[in-house]
Design an enzyme around this catalytic site. Structure first.
Site, PDB file in Angstrom:
ATOM      1  CE  LYS A   1      48.428  42.884  38.322  1.00  0.00           C
ATOM      2  NZ  LYS A   1      48.727  43.188  36.926  1.00  0.00           N
TER       3      LYS A   1
HETATM    4  C1  LIG Z   1      49.895  43.659  36.445  1.00  0.00           C
HETATM    5  C2  LIG Z   1      50.127  43.565  34.997  1.00  0.00           C
HETATM    6  C3  LIG Z   1      51.414  43.512  34.485  1.00  0.00           C
HETATM    7  C4  LIG Z   1      52.636  43.629  35.372  1.00  0.00           C
HETATM    8  O1  LIG Z   1      52.759  42.554  36.228  1.00  0.00           O
HETATM    9  P1  LIG Z   1      53.734  42.615  37.491  1.00  0.00           P
HETATM   10  O2  LIG Z   1      53.896  41.218  37.876  1.00  0.00           O
HETATM   11  O3  LIG Z   1      52.992  43.392  38.544  1.00  0.00           O
HETATM   12  O4  LIG Z   1      54.958  43.258  37.081  1.00  0.00           O
HETATM   13  C5  LIG Z   1      51.560  43.359  33.134  1.00  0.00           C
HETATM   14  N1  LIG Z   1      50.501  43.279  32.310  1.00  0.00           N
HETATM   15  C6  LIG Z   1      49.243  43.340  32.762  1.00  0.00           C
HETATM   16  C7  LIG Z   1      48.112  43.284  31.793  1.00  0.00           C
HETATM   17  C8  LIG Z   1      49.009  43.482  34.112  1.00  0.00           C
HETATM   18  O5  LIG Z   1      47.760  43.530  34.585  1.00  0.00           O
END
Ligand SMILES: *Cc1c(COP(=O)(O)O)cnc(C)c1O
Length: 469
Positions: free
Chosen positions: A112
């Site tokens: 993120k």
């Molecule tokens: C947010 C997240 C996901 C999922 O990602 P999306 O694109 O929101 O489906 C998977 N793994 C981790 C570690 C995350 O932080």
């Protein structure tokens, strides 16, 4: 570039307006009017660019007339300057034809950060340019919130409120949010699950009086400008592996369908993506959708990969819009049905289009632990539980012939194993260490607000705490 809502009743808007409003006023999500494509020659010329320059080249196609390539490259340079690997999103080759893309070199050690660090700079620039201020409201299953609070802390133009499900995020995730002590940055523990938090955010965005009063903005993955920087690492990985001369597949651990949708956009921009593998944990609404052609809401089961413990994939609406040939009225009807009944089905034509590019797998907790142990033993790589879900899906896609053996699969490693140390320790017997910049995290003091799982409670909290109230 013009942006339109997936529900056909908002737009056209410019890039900056789409950035600042996040969710469209008709309840839909913004998408660009088209996906600008790169030719093979253009892609070959991109192969040697440093990461920030590549980011500028790709994102400038979506900000035409508002932000140019040099400005975007400078913003990306700032955003990624503090990352702990010079390659920003390095590849790590496992045995066989699987390459793990490490997306955990940012400040909160989950992918993120790649979007959020950029978004913070994009917001700051847009708000200051317009002489405006904003309240950012977001829901998190753990990683979005820590990345957002970390990225937006100390921005004068922004008050940020992040809702997280009380007791359902990992200790590291919680401490990353609650240890932030900056004016205008609020971590809010909500007595409910992630879907409750997300529903509250949606409700408050649909409360137009409140929305206008505080100038509400979203940094959840529903914000288009959050997807933009995620497109970049799909290009960086594929170009490193020989694209455009060679096809590449991606395996993406997902819940909200945000990250994998960025891969879909990269493909629409000309990247030779052989297949996009959707990897779910036991909360498998997406996997069931690709198997059955029906989206059917279920209850959320807590798992070892909590950032994917989701039963409503908010970004899926973007793919739905494409599968329905960009018919916003049809999408609005389908989404209304889903809100009422918790189910919708798609016509065969739409499912044929979906299967052309996507395959889907699921992995339960036992399988996740087994994959973490196996990757450690066979490949010497310590995976976090989310990454393990993706690597396992990649291995199965090769084994069952879904992806031909000569096509490399890039499995996205979405978090550092230390962020989910308890699960890793259970699988391997060893607790991974946090990287040096977070070594004292669990000793830092906590600060958080609490709220009931209702839109009214959260609205009151915001109106009480925001700095311009
Ligand atoms: C947010 C997240 C996901 C999922 O990602 P999306 O694109 O929101 O489906 C998977 N793994 C981790 C570690 C995350 O932080």
């Amino acid at each position: 570039m013009k942006y339109y809502s997936t529900r056909g009743n908002d737009g056209p808007l410019g890039y900056e307006e789409a950035l600042l409003s996040g969710l469209a006023r008709d309840g839909g999500l913004y998408l660009p009017e088209s996906y600008p494509a790169f030719s093979d020659d253009e892609m070959r010329a991109m192969a040697d660019l440093p990461y920030a320059a590549l980011a500028g080249r790709i994102m400038s196609r979506f900000t035409d007339g508002e932000l140019d390539e040099a400005e975007l490259a400078a913003m990306a340079g700032d955003a990624y300057a503090g990352f702990t690997d010079l390659d920003v999103a390095p590849l790590h080759h496992l045995n066989g034809n699987i390459h793990v893309m490490e997306l955990f070199h940012g400040p909160t050690i989950a992918f993120k950060d790649y979007a959020m660090q950029f978004l913070s700079s994009a917001f700051d620039r847009a708000l200051k340019g317009a002489g405006r201020q904003a309240v950012i409201l977001g829901a998190t299953s753990g990683d979005t919130g820590s990345a957002a609070l970390e990225a937006f802390r100390g921005r004068d133009a922004v008050d940020i409120f992040i809702l997280f499900p009380d007791g359902r995020v990992s200790p590291v995730q919680q401490r990353q949010m609650t240890s932030i002590d900056a004016d205008g940055a609020h971590a809010v523990a909500v007595s409910g699950d992630f879907d409750d938090c997300q529903a509250i955010v949606k409700q408050l965005f649909n409360d137009h009086g409140f929305r206008d009063r505080v100038n509400l903005s979203a940094v959840n993955s529903i914000n288009w400008a959050r997807l933009m920087p995620q497109i970049v690492y799909y290009f960086s990985a594929a170009l490193a592996l020989g694209a455009p001369g060679r096809k590449v597949a991606f395996s993406v651990p997902t819940g909200n369908f945000g990250n994998v949708f960025a891969g879909y956009v990269a493909m629409r921009m000309g990247l030779p993506v052989e297949r996009l593998i959707v990897a779910s944990n036991s909360n498998d609404i997406l996997t069931r959708f690709f198997e059955q052609g029906a989206m059917q809401r279920d209850v959320v089961t807590p798992s070892l990969s909590p950032s994917m413990d989701i039963q409503v994939s908010s970004n899926f609406e973007r793919l739905l819009f494409e599968l329905m040939d960009r018919d916003g009225v049809a999408v609005a009807g389908i989404m209304d049905r889903f809100a009422e009944t918790g189910r919708f089905e798609l016509p065969d034509s739409a499912m044929t289009a979906a299967h052309r590019h996507f395959s889907a797998y699921r992995l339960d907790d036992a399988g996740t632990l087994a994959e973490i142990a196996a990757s450690m033993e066979i490949d010497g790589m310590c995976l976090d539980p989310h990454s393990a879900v993706g690597v396992s899906a990649a291995r199965r896609a090769i084994a069952d012939g879904t992806v031909a053996a000569d096509i490399p699969i890039v499995a996205l490693a979405c978090a550092h194993p230390a962020k989910f140390g308890a699960a890793v320790s259970k699988a391997t017997g060893t607790t991974p260490a946090l990287p040096p910049h977070l070594a004292d995290l669990m000793q830092r003091p906590e600060k958080m607000a609490k709220a009931d799982a209702s839109a009214a409670a959260v609205r009151d909290l915001v109106l009480e705490q925001w700095r311009r109230g």
